[in-house]
Design a protein around this motif. Structure first.
Motif, PDB file in Angstrom:
ATOM      1  N   TYR A   1       0.668  -1.191  -0.132  1.00  0.00           N
ATOM      2  CA  TYR A   1      -0.022  -0.161  -0.010  1.00  0.00           C
ATOM      3  C   TYR A   1       0.850   1.256  -0.058  1.00  0.00           C
ATOM      4  O   TYR A   1       1.903   1.217   0.671  1.00  0.00           O
ATOM      5  CB  TYR A   1      -0.885   0.065   1.310  1.00  0.00           C
ATOM      6  CG  TYR A   1      -1.987  -0.813   1.018  1.00  0.00           C
ATOM      7  CD1 TYR A   1      -1.723  -2.311   1.398  1.00  0.00           C
ATOM      8  CD2 TYR A   1      -3.323  -0.622   0.813  1.00  0.00           C
ATOM      9  CE1 TYR A   1      -2.706  -3.319   1.395  1.00  0.00           C
ATOM     10  CE2 TYR A   1      -4.404  -1.797   0.771  1.00  0.00           C
ATOM     11  CZ  TYR A   1      -4.127  -2.887   0.916  1.00  0.00           C
ATOM     12  OH  TYR A   1      -5.147  -3.784   1.054  1.00  0.00           O
TER      13      TYR A   1
ATOM     14  N   PRO B   1      -8.155   7.360   6.236  1.00  0.00           N
ATOM     15  CA  PRO B   1      -8.501   6.669   7.263  1.00  0.00           C
ATOM     16  C   PRO B   1      -7.196   6.433   8.061  1.00  0.00           C
ATOM     17  O   PRO B   1      -6.216   5.633   7.675  1.00  0.00           O
ATOM     18  CB  PRO B   1      -9.429   5.246   7.013  1.00  0.00           C
ATOM     19  CG  PRO B   1      -9.022   5.309   5.444  1.00  0.00           C
ATOM     20  CD  PRO B   1      -8.840   6.426   5.036  1.00  0.00           C
ATOM     21  N   GLN B   2      -7.315   6.885   9.244  1.00  0.00           N
ATOM     22  CA  GLN B   2      -5.822   6.504  10.410  1.00  0.00           C
ATOM     23  C   GLN B   2      -6.524   5.547  11.445  1.00  0.00           C
ATOM     24  O   GLN B   2      -7.523   5.672  12.010  1.00  0.00           O
ATOM     25  CB  GLN B   2      -5.690   7.738  10.937  1.00  0.00           C
ATOM     26  CG  GLN B   2      -5.072   8.705   9.663  1.00  0.00           C
ATOM     27  CD  GLN B   2      -4.376   9.965  10.352  1.00  0.00           C
ATOM     28  OE1 GLN B   2      -3.706   9.890  11.443  1.00  0.00           O
ATOM     29  NE2 GLN B   2      -4.339  10.851   9.711  1.00  0.00           N
ATOM     30  N   LYS B   3      -5.528   4.809  11.787  1.00  0.00           N
ATOM     31  CA  LYS B   3      -5.790   4.102  13.020  1.00  0.00           C
ATOM     32  C   LYS B   3      -5.988   4.991  14.335  1.00  0.00           C
ATOM     33  O   LYS B   3      -5.280   6.032  14.251  1.00  0.00           O
ATOM     34  CB  LYS B   3      -4.383   3.341  13.258  1.00  0.00           C
ATOM     35  CG  LYS B   3      -4.361   2.090  12.374  1.00  0.00           C
ATOM     36  CD  LYS B   3      -3.609   0.724  12.644  1.00  0.00           C
ATOM     37  CE  LYS B   3      -3.979  -0.333  12.074  1.00  0.00           C
ATOM     38  NZ  LYS B   3      -3.176  -0.338  10.673  1.00  0.00           N
TER      39      LYS B   3
ATOM     40  N   HIS C   1       0.702   1.492   6.034  1.00  0.00           N
ATOM     41  CA  HIS C   1      -0.543   2.203   5.649  1.00  0.00           C
ATOM     42  C   HIS C   1      -1.702   2.128   6.617  1.00  0.00           C
ATOM     43  O   HIS C   1      -1.932   0.876   6.301  1.00  0.00           O
ATOM     44  CB  HIS C   1      -0.683   2.672   4.348  1.00  0.00           C
ATOM     45  CG  HIS C   1      -1.108   3.732   4.290  1.00  0.00           C
ATOM     46  ND1 HIS C   1      -2.894   3.891   4.237  1.00  0.00           N
ATOM     47  CD2 HIS C   1      -1.015   5.003   4.063  1.00  0.00           C
ATOM     48  CE1 HIS C   1      -3.230   5.049   3.915  1.00  0.00           C
ATOM     49  NE2 HIS C   1      -2.048   5.966   3.687  1.00  0.00           N
ATOM     50  N   PRO C   2      -2.240   2.741   7.191  1.00  0.00           N
ATOM     51  CA  PRO C   2      -3.392   2.389   7.625  1.00  0.00           C
ATOM     52  C   PRO C   2      -4.451   1.706   7.010  1.00  0.00           C
ATOM     53  O   PRO C   2      -5.260   1.121   7.472  1.00  0.00           O
ATOM     54  CB  PRO C   2      -4.012   3.798   8.319  1.00  0.00           C
ATOM     55  CG  PRO C   2      -2.887   4.781   8.413  1.00  0.00           C
ATOM     56  CD  PRO C   2      -2.025   4.323   7.377  1.00  0.00           C
ATOM     57  N   ALA C   3      -4.311   2.144   5.560  1.00  0.00           N
ATOM     58  CA  ALA C   3      -5.630   1.463   4.750  1.00  0.00           C
ATOM     59  C   ALA C   3      -5.021  -0.140   4.488  1.00  0.00           C
ATOM     60  O   ALA C   3      -5.831  -0.811   3.900  1.00  0.00           O
ATOM     61  CB  ALA C   3      -5.233   2.144   3.226  1.00  0.00           C
ATOM     62  N   ALA C   4      -3.949  -0.551   4.822  1.00  0.00           N
ATOM     63  CA  ALA C   4      -3.631  -1.925   4.803  1.00  0.00           C
ATOM     64  C   ALA C   4      -4.686  -2.718   5.830  1.00  0.00           C
ATOM     65  O   ALA C   4      -4.300  -2.402   6.990  1.00  0.00           O
ATOM     66  CB  ALA C   4      -2.007  -2.115   4.960  1.00  0.00           C
ATOM     67  N   PRO C   5      -4.963  -3.744   5.367  1.00  0.00           N
ATOM     68  CA  PRO C   5      -5.795  -4.444   6.271  1.00  0.00           C
ATOM     69  C   PRO C   5      -5.020  -5.389   7.324  1.00  0.00           C
ATOM     70  O   PRO C   5      -3.736  -5.696   6.681  1.00  0.00           O
ATOM     71  CB  PRO C   5      -6.902  -5.527   5.400  1.00  0.00           C
ATOM     72  CG  PRO C   5      -6.054  -5.410   3.894  1.00  0.00           C
ATOM     73  CD  PRO C   5      -5.162  -4.112   3.934  1.00  0.00           C
TER      74      PRO C   5
END
Lengths: 283, 526
Positions: free
Chosen positions: A70, A213-215, B79-83
């Motif tokens: 990603y 979207p952030q954690k 990255h936060p998008a990564a599941p």
């Protein structure tokens, strides 16, 4: 058999985006990405400008590294975290005409103009070798100069030692602003012939004010606070109001941390004392 | 790929989250509160004084070690998008292959269970519990009938799966071409070459002292050994994990090894750790698992038959049976490509409130699994400490040796690294062995899966494992495997069958690992 050596895709935006904040996507075997944007030019016309040139997504295009990762590009991106370790290595190698799928080097066999980002750096043949060279199966003649990377001895038909010069990885820099963007073009390049397809997936473009979207993490952790200077107490008593505020703040912090229940590792694996298991589940 | 600041913030947040609620956290809080009574802590400069106190009393160092441990074990945030599955394994086809492999294992276990008509898990009757408790320290004297049990899989079954791994997006043509690898592994993972390995392992260089070479009888100890031991004692006195990890790259003195490994793995054997081990022991007593029989069988077949390790048989049961009940091991599945097997108690299939993992730690042992524990028995004699060291070694390193992933220390990368090193630097040998039907990986695979345990002499094995800890990587296993082939190249060139090649490489017990590694990396003309 035709070998797909490059591809490009055009993404159009419905309406002009005042400011593009972030571009997020998932890679699928694309080695290099360039981005061009269409923006208003002088006199009201719209023109295409390159905002990102040859961003390396796969340090060694013959191998899996980075192939399904990603990526996130910010409008103010100034350094490539994660690829700082990557060495932009250049080597020159006399390629044989017998190797199928290879194109001959432009110019002499010993010189390959290098354009990792903006600068073109000719490499003298007498430069001291940094690493043992390995041959590279694609050339600069396809698109006028390309940063060549990595070392892939196993998939190279010839391991011809050649002088190699190691260059520092230049910083990634957006070459133009991402304001008033009406169209974007993503140019994908994959020089290695071993992959069947390459593309980018799950492309998302976030305008200003809308972040990806952030954690969830506490805001007090997102600021890197500089080390505090100890209070100087030479000949003065500190202000009691200030002291009590600070103590109160610390107390609140302690309470906040205490209130956040950490996931307790009780170690229970049974359900109400029962652990009678007969068969494993396949789903 | 993240902005540096955001990546760092996420890492900090993750580490804080993991350490919150840990016993170290409560100890630090307690220490801070206790320190309030001390005269040097003043209200005006409370924060700074407490920080200074924690520094001088050594508690800051303990926190540093804990943070260092977290950074070593957990991958950097993507990255936060990564599941979550991307963090486990970024390549989709590898995830799929691991899933299929796991399904095969589950089917095998289920069919064994059905054939033998034994449940996977059941509560032990009270009299059996009492009996087991009484003979807890001598479980090796038990001779249960294990003839009907068979190991769920052996390393060679796993090798067959790895050989058939294919990337559907890679042009795996029928015709031999530059796209096909000459070895058994056909996936195009990035592996290091010798120049890169030399850089990574530069402390193993010819001009740097090593234990395993420069402590031999012919070398006067003043040259290297005495000073190295002195530095090791200093590192232990400082209790610094990072310094210890750097130190052991040149090998551990025997007397200091146990403490140094514990420091690197951040194991302190606190009272609560001993209590946790006792809790696991009581879980073993209460519930009988089918997996226990697999463990018994494995120990009887491997470690008990080994000249070096048979004396530790009882320890092995005490560690492995508890290991199967340890739910804290489940945490490593966030960064492992594997998934723990699931089941439902009392036949309540599909009802989530009755879902459990089986075994509780999610790890099904295979043939040879007990050899991961056996060498540690030379270093640790207290069961709870031995247990913790093994558990930490497993969740940092050993799990990568029996799961399918693209990680550089994963077994697939190690196999490819081994084959590439051999092919590049001993092409004639590689070609010859291939021609006679003796693909080198068929012989070396079992060494790497077991991290050479049971193949090398123990002192040599421990020197090798020093470097695994020091470099936080298993790549040295592939380098050693290639170095062994290089060492026996002359004999191997004369064999004409796989069986003969295996005979040449059957006995590694006389090998000295450090000279082999040094020569292969630094003294071989490329």
């Amino acid at each position: 058999m035709p070998v797909r050596i490059w591809g490009d895709a055009v993404v159009g935006l419905r309406s002009p985006v005042p400011q593009v904040q972030e571009i997020v996507f998932r890679n699928f075997y694309t080695a290099f990405l360039s981005v061009r944007v269409q923006r208003p030019g002088p006199g009201g016309s719209r023109r295409w400008m390159t905002c990102l040139r040859d961003l390396c997504l796969m340090p060694c295009p013959h191998t899996e590294e980075g192939s399904q990762d990603y990526f996130c590009l910010h409008r103010h991106q100034v350094s490539m975290s994660g690829w700082d370790r990557g060495v932009t290595s250049l080597w020159c190698s006399p390629l044989s005409a017998h190797t199928p799928g290879w194109l001959p080097l432009q110019g002499s066999g010993a010189h390959v103009p290098l354009t990792p980002m903006a600068a073109r750096v000719p490499v003298p043949h007498s430069a001291p070798p940094a690493l043992t060279g390995r041959c590279l199966p694609w050339t600069s003649s396809i698109w006028g100069g390309l940063g060549v990377l990595g070392g892939c001895p196993k998939s190279c038909p010839q391991s011809v030692p050649a002088p190699v010069v190691t260059l520092p990885v230049p910083s990634l820099q957006m070459l133009c602003d991402l304001d008033q963007v009406t169209a974007m073009r993503f140019i994908l390049r994959q020089p290695s012939p071993v992959w069947l397809h390459f593309t980018i997936e799950d492309l998302q473009i976030f305008p200003l004010g809308q972040k990806s979207p952030q954690k969830d993490f506490p805001s007090w952790l997102s600021q890197l606070t500089p080390p505090e200077q100890p209070a100087s107490l030479h000949g003065e008593l500190p202000d009691p109001e200030k002291v009590s505020t600070e103590v109160q703040q610390m107390w609140v912090l302690t309470e906040v941390i205490r209130a956040r229940q950490a996931a307790a590792r009780i170690g229970r694996f049974d359900v109400d004392g029962c652990y009678d298991v007969n068969l494993l589940s396949y789903t | 790929m993240l902005e540096p600041d955001r990546g760092l913030s996420l890492t900090i947040a993750r580490v804080v989250q993991r350490l919150q609620g840990s016993s170290l956290h409560s100890q630090l809080e307690r220490q801070a509160r206790v320190s309030l009574h001390k005269p040097e802590i003043k209200l005006e400069s409370l924060k700074e004084d407490i920080k200074d106190f924690l520094k001088t009393s050594g508690w800051e160092k303990k926190l540093q070690n804990a943070v260092y441990s977290e950074l070593n074990v957990f991958p950097s945030p993507c990255h936060p998008a990564a599941p979550p599955e991307h963090i486990k394994e970024p390549l989709a086809y590898m995830r799929k292959a691991q899933g299929s492999w796991e399904k095969r294992i589950l089917k095998s276990l289920n069919s064994m269970c059905t054939e033998l008509n034994i449940p996977l898990a059941q509560k032990r009757p009270a009299n059996e519990q009492k009996e087991l408790l009484n003979k807890w320290n001598e479980m090796g004297t038990d001779e249960p009938d294990l003839s009907l049990f068979r190991p769920v899989y052996a390393p060679k079954d796993f090798l067959e799966v790895l050989m058939n791994l294919r990337n559907p997006n890679y042009e795996n043509g029928e015709q031999p071409s530059f796209r096909n690898h000459l070895g058994l592994i056909q996936v195009p993972l990035k592996v290091k070459d010798i120049p890169e390995l030399k850089e990574d392992f530069n402390e193993l260089g010819l001009n740097i002292g090593q234990l395993g070479i420069d402590d031999s009888a012919q070398v006067p100890p003043e040259f290297f050994e005495n000073e190295h031991v002195r530095v090791g004692q200093k590192v232990l006195a400082e209790q610094d994990s990072a310094a210890a990890q750097q130190y052991v790259r040149q090998g551990c003195p025997t007397a200091l090894r146990a403490d140094l490994w514990a420091l690197i793995l951040n194991i302190s054997n606190q009272p609560e750790d001993i209590l946790y081990y006792e809790q696991l022991k009581s879980n073993v007593i209460q519930h009988d698992l089918l997996v226990d029989s697999l463990i018994y069988k494995d120990v009887k077949l491997t470690a008990s038959n080994d000249d070096y390790y048979f004396v530790f048989e009882d320890y092995l049961y005490q560690v492995l049976l508890c290991f199967s009940r340890d739910t804290s091991v489940l945490e490593h599945f966030t960064y492992s490509s594997a998934t723990p097997p699931k089941s439902y108690i009392q036949g309540k299939l599909g009802m989530e409130e009755y879902a459990v993992f089986y075994p509780p730690n999610g790890v099904i042992p295979f043939h040879g699994f007990s050899m991961y524990v056996a060498p540690l028995c030379f270093l640790y004699h207290e069961p709870s400490k031995l247990y913790q060291i093994f558990r930490e070694m497993y969740v940092r390193f050993f799990f990568r040796l029996h799961s399918i992933s693209s990680h550089p220390s994963g077994i697939v990368s190690l196999c490819l690294l081994f084959e590439t090193l051999l092919q590049t630097h001993l092409p004639q040998l590689f070609y010859h062995l291939r021609e006679i039907g003796a693909q080198p990986l068929r012989i070396s695979f079992k060494w790497m899966v077991r991290a050479f345990s049971g193949y090398l002499a123990t002192d040599q094995l421990l020197l090798l494992w020093d470097r695994i800890l020091g470099y936080n990587s298993l790549e040295i296993l592939a380098v050693l495997a290639a170095a062994v082939f290089a060492f026996r190249a002359v004999n191997l060139m004369e064999v004409t069958s796989l069986a003969a090649a295996e005979a040449v490489l059957a006995d590694l017990s006389t090998l000295k690992v450090m000279p082999l590694l040094q020569i292969f990396l630094f003294a071989t003309v490329t």
